[in-house]
Design a protein around this motif. Structure first.
Motif, short mmCIF file in Angstrom:
data_model
loop_
_atom_site.label_atom_id
_atom_site.label_comp_id
_atom_site.label_asym_id
_atom_site.label_seq_id
_atom_site.Cartn_x
_atom_site.Cartn_y
_atom_site.Cartn_z
N ASP A 134 60.30 33.56 43.23
CA ASP A 134 58.99 32.62 42.91
C ASP A 134 58.34 32.94 41.17
O ASP A 134 58.75 34.63 40.78
CB ASP A 134 58.17 33.07 43.90
N PHE A 135 57.26 32.49 40.86
CA PHE A 135 57.20 33.23 39.56
C PHE A 135 55.43 32.96 40.30
O PHE A 135 54.90 31.11 40.13
CB PHE A 135 56.99 32.71 38.40
N LEU A 136 54.20 33.33 40.28
CA LEU A 136 53.27 33.74 40.81
C LEU A 136 52.19 34.41 39.90
O LEU A 136 52.28 34.71 39.73
CB LEU A 136 52.54 34.02 41.95
N GLY A 137 51.10 32.79 39.79
CA GLY A 137 50.37 33.51 38.59
C GLY A 137 49.01 33.40 39.51
O GLY A 137 48.63 32.61 40.21
N ILE A 138 48.66 34.16 39.56
CA ILE A 138 46.70 34.54 39.59
C ILE A 138 46.23 34.27 38.78
O ILE A 138 45.83 35.43 37.69
CB ILE A 138 47.10 36.08 40.83
N THR A 139 44.83 33.41 38.81
CA THR A 139 43.93 33.85 38.29
C THR A 139 42.32 33.59 38.79
O THR A 139 42.53 33.89 40.17
CB THR A 139 43.61 32.24 37.40
N GLY A 140 40.94 33.49 37.88
CA GLY A 140 40.16 33.43 38.74
C GLY A 140 39.36 34.47 37.65
O GLY A 140 39.01 34.84 36.96
N PRO A 141 37.89 34.39 38.32
CA PRO A 141 37.23 35.05 37.28
C PRO A 141 36.79 36.72 37.34
O PRO A 141 37.31 37.33 38.12
CB PRO A 141 35.49 34.69 37.58
N ASN A 142 36.36 37.19 36.58
CA ASN A 142 36.41 39.00 36.31
C ASN A 142 35.25 39.11 37.89
O ASN A 142 34.73 38.09 37.92
CB ASN A 142 35.84 39.40 35.15
N GLY A 143 35.59 40.27 37.82
CA GLY A 143 35.12 40.29 39.89
C GLY A 143 35.41 39.55 40.35
O GLY A 143 34.77 39.84 42.40
N GLY A 144 36.46 38.95 40.25
CA GLY A 144 36.86 37.94 42.05
C GLY A 144 37.76 38.85 42.76
O GLY A 144 37.93 37.45 43.76
N GLY A 145 38.61 38.91 42.54
CA GLY A 145 39.59 39.98 43.70
C GLY A 145 40.87 40.50 43.19
O GLY A 145 41.51 40.42 44.18
N LYS A 146 41.10 40.21 41.70
CA LYS A 146 42.44 40.03 41.94
C LYS A 146 43.17 40.62 41.70
O LYS A 146 44.32 40.97 42.53
CB LYS A 146 42.87 39.32 40.15
N THR A 147 42.42 42.38 40.85
CA THR A 147 43.54 43.17 41.54
C THR A 147 42.84 44.11 42.38
O THR A 147 44.01 44.67 42.85
CB THR A 147 42.83 44.18 39.79
N THR A 148 42.14 43.72 43.35
CA THR A 148 42.12 44.26 45.23
C THR A 148 43.27 43.62 45.84
O THR A 148 44.15 44.08 46.51
CB THR A 148 40.79 43.54 45.35
N LEU A 149 43.17 42.02 45.03
CA LEU A 149 44.51 41.62 45.52
C LEU A 149 45.96 42.02 45.43
O LEU A 149 46.30 42.85 46.52
CB LEU A 149 44.01 40.39 45.60
N LEU A 150 46.02 42.62 44.58
CA LEU A 150 47.16 43.44 43.93
C LEU A 150 46.77 45.09 45.03
O LEU A 150 48.28 44.73 45.04
CB LEU A 150 47.29 43.42 42.32
#
Length: 224
Positions: A27-43
């Motif tokens: 897969d090649f998954l792109g993760i987007t979203g606003p700052n503070g939205g939880g992207k790094t937490t998901l990682l």
């Protein structure tokens, strides 16, 4: 990788709520979203660096459940003591340590792999140089080399083009294109143009998640 009904919090403050998705092989998954939205937490949840308060992450190899995968990780913010006397080659080599016993030496094959990756990063002339002497972009390339040297089954990158000059940025995405033919790539980035032309799926994270095939993601909205 299957992420099932994940909720994650810091000090009782919920950052992710009821998030589910699948990362497929190659897969090649792109993760987007606003700052503070939880992207790094998901990682961090994916990597096992943060235990979710609810839900779980499951791993599979060739369709069979396994306890873990080989995952390479390039974090968004890299803090390194520039006074620490470690060379470019030693930092890249450290990406192979997870598969070694204590004090086990690198093999000739390991050495060849390390040199290949350093060359891929365009850093062959800096191999013996102390990392404290590097620019921010050069250091980012060293740490990317550390992430891929073990030939992981999944590569997780949090804003990998931070500090990287435009010339190497093109090379970076060429490397990711090539890597995605052999393994899964999970990419957090605000570089919409690079993501739109490459990713197969998109996860938009803002406490909860919306998950799309790339062709159905509203790219125009993200581009303003």
């Amino acid at each position: 990788m299957e992420i099932t009904h994940i909720t994650a919090a810091y000090n009782a403050k919920i950052v992710l709520h009821d998030v589910s998705m699948t990362v497929h092989e190659h897969d090649f998954l792109g993760i987007t979203g606003p700052n503070g939205g939880g992207k790094t937490t998901l990682l961090k949840v994916m990597l096992g660096l943060l235990k979710p308060s609810e839900g779980h992450v499951s791993f599979y190899r060739d369709g069979r459940p396994v306890s873990a995968l080989r995952i390479g990780y390039l974090p968004q913010v890299n803090r390194i003591d520039k006074r620490f006397p470690i060379s470019v080659r030693e930092v890249v080599a450290s990406g192979l340590m997870a598969g070694k016993r204590l004090l086990q030496r690198f093999s000739a094959e390991d050495g060849q792999r390390i040199d290949e990756v350093i060359a891929q990063m365009g850093l062959a002339q800096f191999a013996k140089r102390a990392v404290g002497e590097l620019s921010g972009g050069e250091l980012q390339r060293v740490l990317l080399g550390r992430a891929i040297v073990s030939q992981p089954e999944a590569l997780v990158l949090d804003e990998p083009d931070t500090y990287v000059d435009r010339h190497f940025e093109e090379r970076l995405y060429e490397l990711l294109d090539d890597f995605s033919r052999r393994a899964s790539v999970i990419l957090v980035s605000h570089n919409w143009a690079a993501m739109q032309s490459r990713v197969k799926h998109v996860a938009h994270v803002n406490r909860t998640m919306q998950y799309y095939p790339a062709e159905k993601y509203p790219w125009k909205k993200e581009n303003g």
